[in-house]
Scaffold this active site. Structure first.
Site, PDB file in Angstrom:
ATOM      1  N   ASP A  52      -9.786   2.720   1.892  1.00 18.35           N
ATOM      2  CA  ASP A  52     -10.117   2.410   3.295  1.00 18.35           C
ATOM      3  C   ASP A  52     -10.556   3.626   3.772  1.00 18.35           C
ATOM      4  O   ASP A  52     -11.498   3.333   4.741  1.00 18.35           O
ATOM      5  CB  ASP A  52      -8.885   1.981   3.977  1.00 18.35           C
TER       6      ASP A  52
ATOM      7  N   LYS B 176       0.844  -1.372   0.041  1.00 14.46           N
ATOM      8  CA  LYS B 176       0.089   0.278   0.073  1.00 14.46           C
ATOM      9  C   LYS B 176       0.859   1.182  -0.025  1.00 14.46           C
ATOM     10  O   LYS B 176       0.200   2.605  -0.516  1.00 14.46           O
ATOM     11  CB  LYS B 176      -0.901  -0.034   1.176  1.00 14.46           C
TER      12      LYS B 176
END
Ligand SMILES: NC(=O)c1ccc[n+]([C@@H]2O[C@H](COP(=O)([O-])OP(=O)(O)OC[C@H]3O[C@@H](n4cnc5c(N)ncnc54)[C@H](OP(=O)(O)O)[C@@H]3O)[C@@H](O)[C@H]2O)c1
Length: 288
Positions: free
Chosen positions: A110, A74
């Site tokens: 997210d 990420k």
């Protein structure tokens, strides 16, 4: 695409991570793609850290429409992208990539998925006292979007340094004071006393340690919102104890679903079949 038939016009999305076997994303996105009939498929790619750069070049070469990005890529993926959405840039992590004619743009769903899960429950973060347990990757996404939306934050972590580092970064971007505390009963007691919302972003309570909770049950109270972002199990011990004490609970399944919904919308430009995605995620998690 109807009945899962892959043709010459099928568009490909996928997820990169290492390991990747336990991901929920293929089940959720393929159910959504099939329902929407858009001619998309979603596949898992196990990409080793040392091959990340080549994998991202491959996205352009194979004209893959979009990717989800999970651990450990990420943060590392950012230098290989052409553009990063401004909140994802502040967070310093990307979990969704969109390929627009070989230009790759990164997003952090997210963060937006967590926010949408909260808003769908009718909870506005503005001015709320939010206690975030944990200071890892997911915590960072959540803390940044909550700071952006005007919440008052306390970050409590087992090791103090990552919480302090995050508080410092939030201050530098938003000019907003964030309390950073070490995770212990005394600090939890003080922080939860004035809290409206508590978000568990630690892995405490996650399978195979589902018997554990990061918060003593006696510190939970009616009126508190308890959002546990763990989705396996779907109802953690923290959630069960919070519910028993009269608190409102939100499951990590909701964040999982809404981050997927946000990714679906970025890749397809259409609204997502949310209920299909939720049902497929719950079905897959129930059979774990
Ligand atoms: N629902 C969703 O869509 C979603 C999305 C992302 C993540 N998640 C879940 O969120 C959790 C965290 O993920 P992440 O990617 O943020 O992981 P991470 O970056 O590894 O962070 C883990 C956090 O948990 C804390 N922690 C670990 N073991 C602990 C223990 N025994 N006692 C107290 N604290 C402990 C760590 O504290 P230290 O810094 O002190 O080590 C750290 O703050 C996982 O359960 C993951 O499945 C859910």
């Amino acid at each position: 695409m109807e009945n899962n038939i892959i043709s010459g016009t099928t568009r490909i999305c996928g997820i990169i991570g290492d390991p990747i076997e336990h991901t929920m994303s293929p089940v959720m996105h393929n159910a959504a793609f099939q329902k929407a009939g858009l001619g998309f498929v979603f596949v898992p790619f196990n990409v080793k850290p040392e091959e990340l750069k080549q994998a991202i070049h491959g996205v352009r070469a194979f004209n893959i429409r979009g990717l989800s990005v999970t651990i450990p890529h990420k943060v590392a993926v950012i230098p290989f992208l052409d553009e990063v959405d401004s909140l994802a840039e502040k967070i310093g992590a990307v979990n969704t990539i969109v390929n627009e004619e070989k230009r790759l743009k990164g997003y952090n769903t997210d963060a937006s998925g967590f926010l949408r899960a909260l808003l769908k429950e009718g909870i506005q973060p503005e001015g709320k006292n939010v206690v975030i347990l944990g200071a890892g990757g997911a915590s960072r996404a959540i803390a940044f979007i909550l700071a952006d939306r005007g919440a008052e934050l306390t970050i409590i972590n087992r090791h103090l340094a990552p919480a302090q580092e995050m508080a410092g970064r939030i201050f530098s971007f938003f000019r907003k004071e964030v309390k950073a505390l070490e995770l212990n009963r005394e600090n939890l007691k003080i922080a939860l006393d004035g809290a409206d919302i508590v978000v568990n972003t630690t892995s405490v309570g996650m399978s195979p340690n589902a018997g554990k909770s990061p918060v003593g049950a006696d510190l939970l109270k009616p009126g508190l919102v308890v959002f546990d972002i763990i989705y396996n199990p779907m109802k953690t011990r923290l959630m069960a104890e919070a519910e028993k004490r009269g608190a409102k609970i939100i499951s990590g399944v909701e964040m999982l679903v809404w981050q997927g919904v946000a990714a679906f919308e970025l890749w397809t430009g259409k609204s997502a079949p949310v209920q299909v995605m939720r049902e497929s995620a719950i079905r897959a998690l129930s059979s774990k």
